[in-house]
Design a protein around this motif. Structure first.
Motif, mmCIF file in Angstrom:
data_model
loop_
_atom_site.group_PDB
_atom_site.id
_atom_site.type_symbol
_atom_site.label_atom_id
_atom_site.label_comp_id
_atom_site.label_asym_id
_atom_site.label_seq_id
_atom_site.Cartn_x
_atom_site.Cartn_y
_atom_site.Cartn_z
ATOM 1 N N GLU A 19 0.942 -1.377 -0.026
ATOM 2 C CA GLU A 19 -0.003 -0.020 -0.023
ATOM 3 C C GLU A 19 0.898 1.371 0.084
ATOM 4 O OE1 GLU A 19 -3.270 0.080 -0.610
ATOM 5 O OE2 GLU A 19 -3.215 -2.086 -0.852
ATOM 6 N N ARG A 20 1.931 1.372 0.635
ATOM 7 C CA ARG A 20 2.952 2.447 0.596
ATOM 8 C C ARG A 20 3.391 2.461 -0.518
ATOM 9 N NH1 ARG A 20 4.749 0.169 5.491
ATOM 10 N NH2 ARG A 20 6.603 -0.534 4.555
ATOM 11 N N PHE A 21 3.950 1.452 -1.533
ATOM 12 C CA PHE A 21 4.449 1.618 -2.669
ATOM 13 C C PHE A 21 3.409 2.314 -3.622
ATOM 14 C CE2 PHE A 21 5.381 0.114 -7.001
ATOM 15 C CZ PHE A 21 6.860 0.144 -6.772
ATOM 16 N N GLY A 68 1.559 5.195 -7.419
ATOM 17 C CA GLY A 68 0.497 5.267 -8.203
ATOM 18 C C GLY A 68 -0.091 3.861 -8.580
ATOM 19 N N GLY A 69 0.688 2.957 -8.352
ATOM 20 C CA GLY A 69 0.158 1.408 -8.651
ATOM 21 C C GLY A 69 1.088 0.408 -7.910
ATOM 22 N N TYR A 70 0.749 -0.697 -7.851
ATOM 23 C CA TYR A 70 1.287 -1.918 -7.207
ATOM 24 C C TYR A 70 2.567 -2.170 -8.202
ATOM 25 C CZ TYR A 70 -2.738 -2.090 -4.275
ATOM 26 O OH TYR A 70 -3.655 -1.725 -3.361
ATOM 27 N N PRO A 71 3.599 -2.727 -7.280
ATOM 28 C CA PRO A 71 4.918 -3.054 -8.118
ATOM 29 C C PRO A 71 4.620 -4.222 -9.027
ATOM 30 C CG PRO A 71 4.943 -4.004 -6.000
ATOM 31 C CD PRO A 71 3.652 -3.145 -5.969
ATOM 32 N N ALA A 72 5.413 -4.298 -10.188
ATOM 33 C CA ALA A 72 5.391 -5.401 -10.985
ATOM 34 C C ALA A 72 5.933 -6.774 -10.414
ATOM 35 C CB ALA A 72 6.052 -5.265 -12.352
ATOM 36 N N ALA A 78 -0.063 -8.997 -10.196
ATOM 37 C CA ALA A 78 -0.033 -7.535 -9.964
ATOM 38 C C ALA A 78 -0.895 -6.957 -11.124
ATOM 39 C CB ALA A 78 1.310 -6.953 -9.555
ATOM 40 N N THR A 79 -1.768 -5.959 -10.711
ATOM 41 C CA THR A 79 -2.294 -4.931 -11.680
ATOM 42 C C THR A 79 -2.006 -3.612 -11.154
ATOM 43 O OG1 THR A 79 -4.347 -5.104 -11.087
ATOM 44 C CG2 THR A 79 -3.812 -6.693 -12.902
ATOM 45 N N THR A 80 -2.269 -2.649 -11.933
ATOM 46 C CA THR A 80 -2.557 -1.141 -11.203
ATOM 47 C C THR A 80 -3.273 -1.151 -9.916
ATOM 48 O OG1 THR A 80 -2.194 -0.556 -13.371
ATOM 49 C CG2 THR A 80 -2.788 1.142 -11.545
ATOM 50 N N ASN A 81 -4.369 -1.945 -9.771
ATOM 51 C CA ASN A 81 -5.417 -1.850 -8.956
ATOM 52 C C ASN A 81 -5.438 -3.033 -7.990
ATOM 53 O OD1 ASN A 81 -5.472 1.318 -9.308
ATOM 54 N ND2 ASN A 81 -7.024 0.496 -10.871
ATOM 55 N N SER A 82 -4.768 -4.085 -8.259
ATOM 56 C CA SER A 82 -4.954 -5.120 -7.411
ATOM 57 C C SER A 82 -3.888 -6.154 -7.285
ATOM 58 C CB SER A 82 -6.298 -6.104 -7.950
ATOM 59 O OG SER A 82 -5.943 -6.587 -9.456
ATOM 60 N N TYR A 83 -4.050 -7.011 -6.526
ATOM 61 C CA TYR A 83 -2.760 -8.149 -6.269
ATOM 62 C C TYR A 83 -3.262 -9.121 -5.498
ATOM 63 C CZ TYR A 83 -2.252 -6.261 -1.651
ATOM 64 O OH TYR A 83 -2.392 -5.940 -0.218
ATOM 65 N N THR A 84 -2.684 -10.279 -5.665
ATOM 66 C CA THR A 84 -2.981 -11.377 -4.858
ATOM 67 C C THR A 84 -1.646 -11.985 -4.215
ATOM 68 O OG1 THR A 84 -4.787 -11.934 -6.665
ATOM 69 C CG2 THR A 84 -3.705 -13.886 -5.372
ATOM 70 N N LEU A 85 -1.862 -12.280 -3.129
ATOM 71 C CA LEU A 85 -0.714 -13.160 -2.232
ATOM 72 C C LEU A 85 -1.270 -14.580 -2.096
ATOM 73 C CD1 LEU A 85 0.127 -10.534 0.675
ATOM 74 C CD2 LEU A 85 0.987 -10.842 -1.712
ATOM 75 N N HIS A 86 -0.125 -15.189 -1.799
ATOM 76 C CA HIS A 86 -0.465 -17.015 -1.699
ATOM 77 C C HIS A 86 0.536 -17.232 -0.599
ATOM 78 C CE1 HIS A 86 0.054 -21.073 -2.583
ATOM 79 N NE2 HIS A 86 -1.206 -21.149 -2.238
#
Length: 148
Positions: A60-62, A67-71, A101-109
């Motif tokens: 979230e800080r990134f 302006g988006g999540y990291p690749a 990762a996309t600009t507005n979403s991500y998934t953790l496993h």
């Protein structure tokens, strides 16, 4: 022939008992590591989920700064996260793998066992979802995690 029947009966019982214990051992060894319907296992899964909090906060800080999540998760080191595993592998953080990762979403496993895992999805709509899945089932734990 009458002497053989008790021996056959005992052999069948012993084989049955042996198969029962072999089945239980195989389920314990190769089966799912957690049962989310069991309150003790649910508490363990919640503790595992809590371990991902620094990772999610760094993401979230990134996003706030860029302006988006990291690749890739490697973009979080060392500014947003401290390395907790070997320097050769920065693809995850304390067992949590940054899957998508996309600009507005991500998934953790988090791989909990050979067949099961805990999933966290931060969707573009701003909602968060927790799932526990195996090859047989997928259980939505979002409500249970939010109620605590």
């Amino acid at each position: 022939m009458r002497k053989a029947l008790p021996i056959i009966f005992i052999a069948v019982v012993l084989v049955g008992v042996g198969l029962f214990f072999l089945h239980r051992w195989a389920l314990h060894t190769f089966g799912p590591g957690y049962d989310p319907t069991n309150s003790r296992d649910l508490q363990k899964l919640m503790a595992v989920a809590d371990d991902s909090r620094p990772f999610r906060e760094a993401l979230e800080r990134f996003r706030h700064d860029h302006g988006g999540y990291p690749a890739a998760v490697t973009n979080l080191f060392p500014t947003y996260l401290h390395a907790t595993n070997s320097p050769e592998d920065f693809s995850d953080w304390v067992g949590w793998r940054y899957v998508e990762a996309t600009t507005n979403s991500y998934t953790l496993h988090y791989q909990a066992n050979w067949d099961d895992g805990l999933w966290y999805e931060h969707l573009a709509s701003g909602t968060n979802r927790w799932h526990y899945s195996t090859s047989v089932t997928d259980i939505d734990l979002t409500l249970k995690f939010e109620q605590r």
